[in-house]
Structure formats: C-alpha cells, structure tokens
Enzyme design. Structure first.
Site, short mmCIF file in Angstrom:
data_model
loop_
_atom_site.label_atom_id
_atom_site.label_comp_id
_atom_site.label_asym_id
_atom_site.label_seq_id
_atom_site.Cartn_x
_atom_site.Cartn_y
_atom_site.Cartn_z
N ARG A 161 0.87 -1.17 -0.39
CA ARG A 161 -0.03 0.23 -0.19
C ARG A 161 1.09 1.50 0.25
NH1 ARG A 161 -3.03 1.09 5.31
NH2 ARG A 161 -1.40 1.18 5.83
N VAL A 169 -0.80 -9.54 4.78
CA VAL A 169 -0.70 -8.55 5.76
C VAL A 169 -1.33 -7.98 6.88
CG1 VAL A 169 -1.49 -6.22 3.60
CG2 VAL A 169 -3.47 -7.51 4.58
N SER A 224 3.20 -21.19 9.00
CA SER A 224 4.47 -20.85 9.80
C SER A 224 5.58 -20.94 10.01
CB SER A 224 3.98 -22.00 10.81
OG SER A 224 4.58 -22.30 12.11
N GLY A 257 7.54 -18.47 10.98
CA GLY A 257 7.90 -16.67 11.92
C GLY A 257 8.50 -16.08 10.44
N LYS A 290 -3.92 -24.36 10.95
CA LYS A 290 -2.15 -23.71 11.47
C LYS A 290 -3.35 -23.33 12.64
CE LYS A 290 0.51 -20.32 12.12
NZ LYS A 290 0.07 -19.44 12.62
N HIS A 297 -2.28 -26.09 14.95
CA HIS A 297 -0.98 -26.39 15.31
C HIS A 297 -0.88 -25.36 16.47
CE1 HIS A 297 2.84 -23.89 14.63
NE2 HIS A 297 3.60 -25.26 14.32
N ASN A 298 -1.01 -23.82 16.39
CA ASN A 298 -0.80 -23.20 17.48
C ASN A 298 -1.53 -23.49 19.07
OD1 ASN A 298 0.58 -21.77 15.41
ND2 ASN A 298 -0.29 -19.88 16.15
N GLU A 324 0.61 -25.53 20.34
CA GLU A 324 2.38 -25.41 20.44
C GLU A 324 2.44 -24.68 21.70
OE1 GLU A 324 3.80 -21.92 17.22
OE2 GLU A 324 4.11 -20.70 18.82
N TYR A 325 1.01 -23.60 22.17
CA TYR A 325 0.66 -23.66 23.41
C TYR A 325 1.48 -24.72 24.49
CZ TYR A 325 -1.84 -19.03 22.73
OH TYR A 325 -1.42 -18.09 22.46
N ARG A 337 -1.39 -18.92 30.97
CA ARG A 337 -1.02 -17.78 30.04
C ARG A 337 -2.22 -16.42 30.68
NH1 ARG A 337 1.46 -17.29 24.43
NH2 ARG A 337 1.81 -19.38 24.59
N HIS A 384 -33.91 -33.76 32.31
CA HIS A 384 -33.40 -33.92 31.11
C HIS A 384 -33.18 -35.85 30.45
CE1 HIS A 384 -32.47 -30.13 30.43
NE2 HIS A 384 -31.98 -30.03 31.70
P1 NDP Z 1 1.66 -6.14 9.87
O1 NDP Z 1 1.21 -7.77 10.04
O2 NDP Z 1 2.46 -5.65 10.46
O3 NDP Z 1 1.48 -5.50 8.47
C1 NDP Z 1 1.69 -5.05 7.81
C2 NDP Z 1 1.79 -5.02 6.82
O4 NDP Z 1 -0.14 -5.01 6.30
C3 NDP Z 1 1.46 -4.03 5.49
O5 NDP Z 1 2.15 -4.21 4.25
C4 NDP Z 1 0.76 -2.37 5.68
O6 NDP Z 1 0.50 -1.81 4.37
C5 NDP Z 1 0.04 -3.75 5.71
N1 NDP Z 1 -1.94 -2.91 5.39
C6 NDP Z 1 -2.15 -2.71 6.50
N2 NDP Z 1 -3.75 -2.45 6.74
C7 NDP Z 1 -3.49 -2.46 5.04
C8 NDP Z 1 -4.87 -1.97 4.38
N3 NDP Z 1 -5.92 -1.46 5.39
N4 NDP Z 1 -4.83 -2.04 3.00
C9 NDP Z 1 -3.50 -2.38 2.57
N5 NDP Z 1 -2.74 -3.21 3.51
C10 NDP Z 1 -2.86 -2.85 4.58
O7 NDP Z 1 2.52 -7.04 8.69
P2 NDP Z 1 3.18 -8.86 9.49
O8 NDP Z 1 4.60 -8.84 8.43
O9 NDP Z 1 4.45 -8.74 10.81
O10 NDP Z 1 2.39 -10.38 9.12
C11 NDP Z 1 2.09 -9.96 8.17
C12 NDP Z 1 0.99 -11.11 8.26
O11 NDP Z 1 1.25 -12.53 8.36
C13 NDP Z 1 -0.15 -11.01 9.31
O12 NDP Z 1 -1.10 -11.36 9.04
C14 NDP Z 1 0.14 -11.56 10.15
O13 NDP Z 1 -0.54 -11.86 11.08
C15 NDP Z 1 0.68 -12.84 9.71
N6 NDP Z 1 1.85 -13.10 10.41
C16 NDP Z 1 2.37 -14.28 10.45
C17 NDP Z 1 3.57 -15.02 11.55
C18 NDP Z 1 3.95 -16.25 11.07
O14 NDP Z 1 4.81 -17.03 11.90
N7 NDP Z 1 3.00 -16.96 10.37
C19 NDP Z 1 4.44 -14.44 12.01
C20 NDP Z 1 4.36 -12.72 12.25
C21 NDP Z 1 3.04 -12.06 11.27
P3 NDP Z 1 1.54 0.01 4.68
O15 NDP Z 1 3.43 -0.70 4.68
O16 NDP Z 1 1.38 0.44 3.40
O17 NDP Z 1 0.95 0.06 5.41
#
Ligand code: NDP
Length: 485
Positions: A34, A74, A128, A130, A182, A185-186, A189-190, A287, A457
């Site tokens: 974006r 995102v 998964s 990170g 997924k 999985h998490n 993990e907990y 937790r 019941h």
């Molecule tokens: P974030 O969750 O911090 O999201 C940031 C990104 O989202 C940026 O590219 C941002 O764009 C974009 N964004 C936010 N709002 C909008 C919008 N309205 N329209 C378009 N783009 C938008 O990024 P991460 O890289 O940390 O995580 C991405 C995904 O991966 C998430 O769903 C997260 O839950 C998942 N994840 C998974 C992990 C795993 O181990 N599997 C670990 C970490 C995250 P801009 O730059 O323009 O703000």
C-alpha cells in the site's frame, strides 16, 4: 506479464516470503505494498532478486501471468478484507488470491464463499515459522479449491521447508481447512511450551539446579525422543545470562506470558465442537493466570505448602537423576496427550465443516519449518499410515508403548507437584484426560442423574434400549421418555 506469483504486503513477513519465492529457480515475483516506501526498500535492498515492483493494483495484475496468483501478507482482519476487495477488482475468473496471514478459519470460509462467486479462487493458507520461516522455508497449510492447488502447489512446494526430502506443504482441504489446521498447530504449540515450562519448574524446585544446569538437561533431552525445536530453544533461553545483572535471563524476565489469541481460538472452537483439548486449554489459561498480577498479589498468602525452595515443605528429591528422568517421561506422556487432543480437534473440525483432511499428511508438514517441528511427528504419521481412521491418536501401538513406559513416572510427578504445592496444570490435566479415556465407568452417570433430577433431561440405561426419566418430584418411579439428552 512476467511474474508467476505476486505478494501483496511487504512488511517483515511479506518481504521475507517474497525473497524466499524470488530465490527459487523459475519464480519471478510481482510485489506490491500500500505505501510505496516498503516496495522501494525491498527492491533496493535485493537487486539480485527477480522482483517486478508494482505501484497500483492494476499494475500488479498486469505484471502477473494467467492464471494470476497472489499471496496477501497484511494485517489480519479488515486490512485483509480491503486487499481482497482490491484484488477482486483487477483479477479475473480462474485467478487465485491467497491469504497467508493469521486469519480465523471462519473468516476464511466467509471470504472463500464471497470470492468464489466472482469465479476467482480464494485460498486461506496457514504459514508457520515466523520471519525466519518465511525467508528460509515455512510449513504451509493451504486450504481452497483443487483448481487453485494445481497452480499453487508447485510454487508453494518450491518455498516450503523440507523434511526428509519432502516439502512441508500439502493441500489440507477446502475453504477454511488450512487456517483451521494452522490454528490447531498454534494450540498444540501452547501446550508444548507450557509442558516444557512445567518440566523446568519441577526440576528447578526439586533439584535446586541452576537454569544453566537445567539447560544441559534439555540439551540432553534434545538428543532423544523429545527432540524438537522447542526443547532446543528452551536450552538456549535457560543458558542466557542477563548482561545488566549477571543473573540468568529467565530470572529477570517478568513471569507473565502474553498471547496473540490463536490458543484461545483453538479452545473456543474445541468447546463448540465438543472436543476435550484440556492440555491446550490449561496452557492457554496458565498464560491468563500469569497475566493477572493483581490477583496473584492478593493470593500470595493463601494457605498451602511453602513453594520457596530450600524449605522443609518444598519438593524433596532424594535422587536428582531419577527425578529428572521421571519429569522427562511425564513430559513425553503429556505431550502425546496434547497432540492426540489436537488431532482430535482437526478430525472433529473436518467432520463438522466437510473437509477431507489427511491427518498423516498434516503431521508430516509440521516436521520442519514450524514452531512445533519435532522428530515425534514421524510417529504420528506412522500411526495414521497404519490406520487412517484412528479415532484416538494415543491408542496407536507406538504411543501405547510409550505411555505404558511413562505411567509410573507420570503419576509420581503429578503427585509430587500436588503434594508440594507446585502448579502443574498441563501435566495433571493430561493425566486426568488419559485416565478419563481409560475409565470403564465415569461419574458422568451421576451428572446425568442430576440433570434428569432438575431438568428432566432423561437418561439411557446400561441394561436396555430407550430413554428414561424418573419422576423425581412425584413417586420416583421411572417412565419411558422422549430423548432430550
Ligand atoms: P503486519 O501484520 O504488521 O502488517 C503490516 C502490513 O499490512 C503492511 O504491509 C501494511 O501496509 C499492510 N496493511 C495494513 N493495513 C492495510 C490496508 N488497510 N490495506 C493494505 N495494506 C495494509 O505485517 P507482518 O509482516 O508482521 O504480518 C503479516 C501477516 O502475517 C499478518 O496476518 C500476521 O498475522 C501474519 N504473521 C504470521 C506470522 C507467522 O509466524 N506465521 C508471524 C508474524 C505475522 P503499509 O506498509 O502500507 O502500512
């Protein structure tokens, strides 16, 4: 159009995934974010990578070969919906939109249904591992249609982690199946993390060993049947010395564990499916308990054995090595229970949502790339290979043998913890679950009697067919009744 795959969202996860994709033979990666700065930063930092930067959704769509395939990375929730809407505008029937974020599976089911109506494929893919996994090889759990898997399969296989020569990705099932798996999985993990934490706590309080010494215990365990990423990093964390104070880092970290919600999702879903994932639930609640300092503060003087080490009431251990071996066996047995419960939830989810999920294939794609990666998963794969419809994972011969071996130790440890006032919620609930499964008769008979008493019941009988009710407020004779269980 030159790119065979695209990535939308170039924060840490998306840019690492894009770099991973670009590093594999045959991939050219369209990238869009974006705000333009992230796209510029990524392409400038990696001039060697085959990126096709795009600065509008139209440009992004134009740079992709058909059928187009794009992975969204995102923020979960509304941002994901916003990006899906934008892609639907510029994509065509047959194209594929993949959500690689941490979406709740019911959102994925909803999105898949809506996107499918436009003729575009929607794939919810759990990813998964990170940041590091995204860059070097994650474990990938895609749902979605069979049609999308034809295009997506080879691309995802090219970037997934590899375990014993096999890529850690499989087409899990339709619509929300990937995100469901997924989620579980998490949850597992907990449970795994909590069990390890309980093992550490018992060893420390029972033997007085230092964190560094306990790190060696975990390092040793990591060479045997407990071998796993989580055991490995436990040794690393316990070994770490705080630079500021010179104390073990684990002693200066505030004892409050956070959570992003996937454990709670797993438990909530299990509750509505009626699946007893007690190990995962206890881990999630542990937790929560840790994160209420005000409640812990006012409870500190509640009566019970002293939990500070070196007191007479504490855990007394005569043979430290034997005690540590008991803890190891209790950990292994409880871990088997936690995984068995997790797979039970997947089985129940598949039945409820009409997914065909190969449980053995799921255990195999967790062998590398993800947080719960472990040797142990091969045993689960073996169990399902031998009996695909296995109703309770822990009844597979290998686990029966392991549980038999761990029996005595498991019971000794849970008793010792209770006697010494040491909380071991995951250890003890796993054992109760195990004994509950084994029980020939459960006190559920009494519960059902109580239900019949206050709510009519009804109940079934062990000795004849039919449904019955006792006239509790009348003459207490038994009548045949409509089934209102
Ligand atoms: P974030 O969750 O911090 O999201 C940031 C990104 O989202 C940026 O590219 C941002 O764009 C974009 N964004 C936010 N709002 C909008 C919008 N309205 N329209 C378009 N783009 C938008 O990024 P991460 O890289 O940390 O995580 C991405 C995904 O991966 C998430 O769903 C997260 O839950 C998942 N994840 C998974 C992990 C795993 O181990 N599997 C670990 C970490 C995250 P801009 O730059 O323009 O703000």
């Amino acid at each position: 159009a030159t790119a065979n795959i695209g990535v939308v969202g170039l924060a840490v996860m998306g840019s690492n995934l894009a770099r991973n994709l670009a590093s594999r033979e045959g991939n050219t990666v369209a990238v869009y974010n974006r705000s333009r700065s992230k796209t510029d930063e990524l392409t400038a930092a990696h001039p060697e990578a085959e990126f096709v930067p795009a600065f509008s959704y139209e440009e992004f769509a134009a740079s992709l070969q058909k059928p187009r395939a794009a992975i969204i990375m995102v923020k979960a929730g509304r941002p994901t919906d916003a990006v899906i809407d934008s892609l639907v505008e510029v994509f065509e029937p047959g194209d594929i939109i993949v959500d690689g974020g941490n979406a709740l599976f019911t959102d994925t089911i909803r999105r898949e249904k809506a996107v499918r109506e436009t003729g575009i494929n929607f794939v919810g893919a759990g990813i998964s591992g990170g940041e590091e996994g995204a860059l070097n090889g994650p474990s990938i759990m895609p749902g979605g249609s069979d049609e999308s898997w034809v295009t997506l399969g080879p691309i995802l296989k090219s970037i997934a982690a590899v375990a014993e020569g096999e890529p850690c990705v499989t087409h899990v099932g339709h619509d929300g199946a990937g995100h469901f798996v997924k989620m579980v999985h998490n949850g597992i993990e907990y449970a795994d993390m909590q069990l390890i934490a309980e093992a550490y706590d018992l060893i420390r309080r029972g033997t007085g060993k230092t964190p560094a010494e306990i790190a060696e215990v975990f390092a040793e365990w990591n060479t045997g049947e407990l071998e796993s990423y989580l055991i490995e990093i436990t040794a690393e964390v316990l070994r770490q010395v705080d630079a500021a104070t010179g104390r073990p880092l684990v002693d200066v970290i505030l004892d409050q564990a956070g959570a992003k919600g996937t454990g709670a999702w797993t438990v909530q879903t299990a509750l509505s499916l009626g699946v007893p994932v007690s190990g995962i639930a206890e881990a999630t609640f542990a937790r929560s308990l840790s994160s209420h300092p005000e409640q812990r503060e006012v409870s500190r003087d509640l009566p019970g054995p002293s939990t500070s080490s070196g007191t007479e009431e504490g855990l007394t251990v005569d043979d430290a090595d034997a005690f540590i071996e008991d803890v190891r066996l209790a950990l292994y047995a409880s871990k088997i229970v936690a995984y068995s419960q997790g797979f039970d939830e997947i089985r129940a989810g598949a039945a409820e949502y009409d997914w065909t999920i190969d449980l053995g294939a799921v255990s195999k794609i967790w062998r590398a790339g993800c947080i719960i990666r472990a040797q142990f998963l091969n045993r689960i794969a073996d169990a399902y290979a031998a009996e695909p419809e296995l109703p309770v994972l822990l009844t597979a011969p290998y686990f029966v043998e392991a549980l038999g071996r761990a029996q005595g130790a498991w019971r000794r440890i849970v008793s010792a913890a209770a006697g010494a006032g040491i909380p071991a919620p995951a250890f003890s609930s796993s054992l109760s679950y195990y004994d509950g499964l084994r029980a020939e008769r459960l006190p559920a008979a009494l519960v059902q009697g109580q239900r019949d008493f206050f709510g009519a019941h009804t109940y079934k009988r062990i000795d004849k067919e039919g449904t019955f009710h006792t006239l509790w407020s009348g003459d207490r004779t038994e009548i045949e009744a409509e089934d209102t269980h």
